[in-house]
Design a protein around this motif. Structure first.
Motif, PDB file in Angstrom:
ATOM      1  N   GLY A  15       0.678  -1.248  -0.069  1.00  0.00           N
ATOM      2  CA  GLY A  15       0.127   0.049   0.000  1.00  0.00           C
ATOM      3  C   GLY A  15       1.001   1.160   0.083  1.00  0.00           C
ATOM      4  N   ASN A  16       0.719   2.135   0.957  1.00  0.00           N
ATOM      5  CA  ASN A  16       1.297   3.432   1.119  1.00  0.00           C
ATOM      6  C   ASN A  16       2.681   3.356   2.235  1.00  0.00           C
ATOM      7  OD1 ASN A  16      -0.327   4.793  -0.632  1.00  0.00           O
ATOM      8  ND2 ASN A  16      -1.806   4.982   1.177  1.00  0.00           N
ATOM      9  N   TYR A  17       2.962   1.889   2.473  1.00  0.00           N
ATOM     10  CA  TYR A  17       4.150   1.806   3.183  1.00  0.00           C
ATOM     11  C   TYR A  17       5.195   0.897   2.769  1.00  0.00           C
ATOM     12  CZ  TYR A  17       0.389   3.552   5.723  1.00  0.00           C
ATOM     13  OH  TYR A  17      -0.677   4.583   6.121  1.00  0.00           O
ATOM     14  N   LEU A  18       6.341   1.283   3.039  1.00  0.00           N
ATOM     15  CA  LEU A  18       7.462   0.431   2.617  1.00  0.00           C
ATOM     16  C   LEU A  18       8.449  -0.290   3.979  1.00  0.00           C
ATOM     17  CD1 LEU A  18       9.391   0.058  -0.035  1.00  0.00           C
ATOM     18  CD2 LEU A  18      10.805   1.722   0.836  1.00  0.00           C
ATOM     19  N   PHE A  19       8.425  -1.566   3.901  1.00  0.00           N
ATOM     20  CA  PHE A  19       9.068  -2.174   4.880  1.00  0.00           C
ATOM     21  C   PHE A  19      10.319  -2.683   4.641  1.00  0.00           C
ATOM     22  CE2 PHE A  19       4.396  -2.268   5.474  1.00  0.00           C
ATOM     23  CZ  PHE A  19       4.511  -1.952   6.835  1.00  0.00           C
ATOM     24  N   ALA A  47       5.053   7.835   0.421  1.00  0.00           N
ATOM     25  CA  ALA A  47       5.014   9.071  -0.034  1.00  0.00           C
ATOM     26  C   ALA A  47       6.196  10.150   0.253  1.00  0.00           C
ATOM     27  CB  ALA A  47       3.789   9.712   0.234  1.00  0.00           C
ATOM     28  N   THR A  48       6.838  10.035   1.544  1.00  0.00           N
ATOM     29  CA  THR A  48       7.872  10.977   2.013  1.00  0.00           C
ATOM     30  C   THR A  48       9.271  10.240   2.280  1.00  0.00           C
ATOM     31  OG1 THR A  48       7.118  10.633   4.203  1.00  0.00           O
ATOM     32  CG2 THR A  48       5.883  12.454   2.909  1.00  0.00           C
ATOM     33  N   GLY A  49       9.279   8.898   2.469  1.00  0.00           N
ATOM     34  CA  GLY A  49      10.450   8.270   3.083  1.00  0.00           C
ATOM     35  C   GLY A  49      10.775   8.709   4.519  1.00  0.00           C
ATOM     36  N   ASN A  50       9.726   9.085   5.073  1.00  0.00           N
ATOM     37  CA  ASN A  50      10.142   9.457   6.610  1.00  0.00           C
ATOM     38  C   ASN A  50       9.796   8.254   7.401  1.00  0.00           C
ATOM     39  OD1 ASN A  50      10.469  11.847   6.160  1.00  0.00           O
ATOM     40  ND2 ASN A  50       8.320  12.859   6.530  1.00  0.00           N
ATOM     41  N   GLN A  51      10.345   7.804   8.300  1.00  0.00           N
ATOM     42  CA  GLN A  51      10.453   6.724   9.099  1.00  0.00           C
ATOM     43  C   GLN A  51       9.054   6.850  10.097  1.00  0.00           C
ATOM     44  OE1 GLN A  51      12.523   5.846  12.969  1.00  0.00           O
ATOM     45  NE2 GLN A  51      13.639   4.637  11.440  1.00  0.00           N
ATOM     46  N   LEU A  52       8.293   5.946  10.347  1.00  0.00           N
ATOM     47  CA  LEU A  52       7.049   5.683  10.900  1.00  0.00           C
ATOM     48  C   LEU A  52       7.327   4.834  12.442  1.00  0.00           C
ATOM     49  CD1 LEU A  52       4.233   5.166   8.047  1.00  0.00           C
ATOM     50  CD2 LEU A  52       5.264   7.213   9.265  1.00  0.00           C
ATOM     51  N   TRP A  53       8.261   4.000  11.952  1.00  0.00           N
ATOM     52  CA  TRP A  53       8.586   3.243  13.202  1.00  0.00           C
ATOM     53  C   TRP A  53       9.667   2.368  12.949  1.00  0.00           C
ATOM     54  CZ3 TRP A  53       8.177  -1.813  12.445  1.00  0.00           C
ATOM     55  CH2 TRP A  53       7.367  -2.426  11.439  1.00  0.00           C
ATOM     56  N   SER A  54      10.517   1.697  13.990  1.00  0.00           N
ATOM     57  CA  SER A  54      11.379   0.998  13.753  1.00  0.00           C
ATOM     58  C   SER A  54      11.605   0.078  15.012  1.00  0.00           C
ATOM     59  CB  SER A  54      12.882   1.875  13.812  1.00  0.00           C
ATOM     60  OG  SER A  54      14.025   1.038  13.844  1.00  0.00           O
ATOM     61  N   PRO A  98       1.080   0.520  10.076  1.00  0.00           N
ATOM     62  CA  PRO A  98       1.890   1.844   9.967  1.00  0.00           C
ATOM     63  C   PRO A  98       1.997   2.475  11.190  1.00  0.00           C
ATOM     64  CG  PRO A  98      -0.293   2.136   9.004  1.00  0.00           C
ATOM     65  CD  PRO A  98      -0.074   0.654   9.093  1.00  0.00           C
ATOM     66  N   ALA A  99       1.097   2.360  12.131  1.00  0.00           N
ATOM     67  CA  ALA A  99       1.167   3.126  13.525  1.00  0.00           C
ATOM     68  C   ALA A  99       2.220   2.523  14.484  1.00  0.00           C
ATOM     69  CB  ALA A  99       0.250   3.057  13.984  1.00  0.00           C
ATOM     70  N   LYS A 100       2.456   1.106  14.423  1.00  0.00           N
ATOM     71  CA  LYS A 100       3.334   0.307  15.349  1.00  0.00           C
ATOM     72  C   LYS A 100       3.687  -0.832  14.875  1.00  0.00           C
ATOM     73  CE  LYS A 100      -0.136  -1.679  18.237  1.00  0.00           C
ATOM     74  NZ  LYS A 100      -0.661  -1.545  19.554  1.00  0.00           N
ATOM     75  N   LEU A 155      13.910  -3.605  11.769  1.00  0.00           N
ATOM     76  CA  LEU A 155      12.842  -3.621  10.744  1.00  0.00           C
ATOM     77  C   LEU A 155      12.289  -2.112  10.798  1.00  0.00           C
ATOM     78  CD1 LEU A 155      11.000  -4.827   8.535  1.00  0.00           C
ATOM     79  CD2 LEU A 155       9.541  -5.654  10.444  1.00  0.00           C
ATOM     80  N   GLU A 156      12.178  -1.484   9.560  1.00  0.00           N
ATOM     81  CA  GLU A 156      11.443  -0.289   9.465  1.00  0.00           C
ATOM     82  C   GLU A 156      10.300  -0.068   8.711  1.00  0.00           C
ATOM     83  OE1 GLU A 156      14.248   2.988   8.672  1.00  0.00           O
ATOM     84  OE2 GLU A 156      15.572   2.363  10.414  1.00  0.00           O
ATOM     85  N   CYS A 157       9.355   0.737   9.177  1.00  0.00           N
ATOM     86  CA  CYS A 157       8.418   0.965   8.376  1.00  0.00           C
ATOM     87  C   CYS A 157       8.614   2.541   7.790  1.00  0.00           C
ATOM     88  CB  CYS A 157       7.020   0.849   9.188  1.00  0.00           C
ATOM     89  SG  CYS A 157       5.612   1.444   8.279  1.00  0.00           S
TER      90      CYS A 157
END
Length: 181
Positions: A80-84, A100-107, A140-142, A94-96
């Motif tokens: 979807g909209n998330y790159l793991f 769209a932005t390349g910003n890290q959502l969690w690690s 994508p939240a955790k 492991l990072e999410c």
């Protein structure tokens, strides 16, 4: 000549972007997204290029760059909209990333020196180098780990999923395991 064979034609290059690496190679397979390509390595981090057509020309323009998200071998997975992907902390987290932005959502730490990611329905299967398979909910939240099991011996091979089975290869065996629905 077989019906699927044809006379070879010279390949046409539509665009090219040089990506310098200190390792003499980029081991990760590029990830194809909607009108884009993502590349990752230990030298350049993770980068997304938007692909567009202007008249007869096709071009690639950098959309974003995440220099800290450096992956050694395991190809990132787009869901979807998330790159793991595996990233910082010696390439074992492991990072999410927001696609769209390349910003890290969690690690999440603790994936060893290598892990390969496979998507199955709404879950990620991560096979690490010790042969441990980790089941992760796509969120994508955790980070949400659903379970883990030792499947094989040491491996750097990517698992494959087909027809309800996961196929894993270690140092001496190729094995298929049925996954519960």
């Amino acid at each position: 000549m077989r019906s699927w064979e044809s006379t070879p034609r010279p390949a046409k290059i539509y665009w090219r972007i040089p990506l310098k690496t200190g390792a003499k190679r980029h081991a990760c397979t590029p990830v194809i997204g909607p009108d884009s390509v993502v590349v990752a390595s230990t030298s350049i981090g993770t980068q997304r290029f938007n692909i567009s057509k202007k008249g007869a020309d096709i071009s690639a323009d950098k959309a974003w760059e995440n220099k800290s998200c450096k992956t050694i071998l395991g190809t990132p997975t787009l869901i979807g909209n998330y790159l793991f992907t595996l990233g910082p902390s010696d390439h074992t987290d492991l990072e999410c990333l927001d696609f769209a932005t390349g910003n890290q959502l969690w690690s999440q730490p603790g994936f060893g020196d290598y892990a390969s990611l496979t998507t199955v329905n709404d879950k990620i299967l991560a096979l690490n180098s010790t042969g441990e398979l980790i089941l992760i909910k796509i969120n994508p939240a955790k980070y949400e780990e659903l379970g883990r099991v030792q499947l094989c011996a040491k491996t750097w091979a990517s698992p494959a999923y087909a027809d309800g089975k996961i196929y894993v290869k270690d140092e001496g065996h190729l094995t298929a395991y049925a996954l519960a629905p």
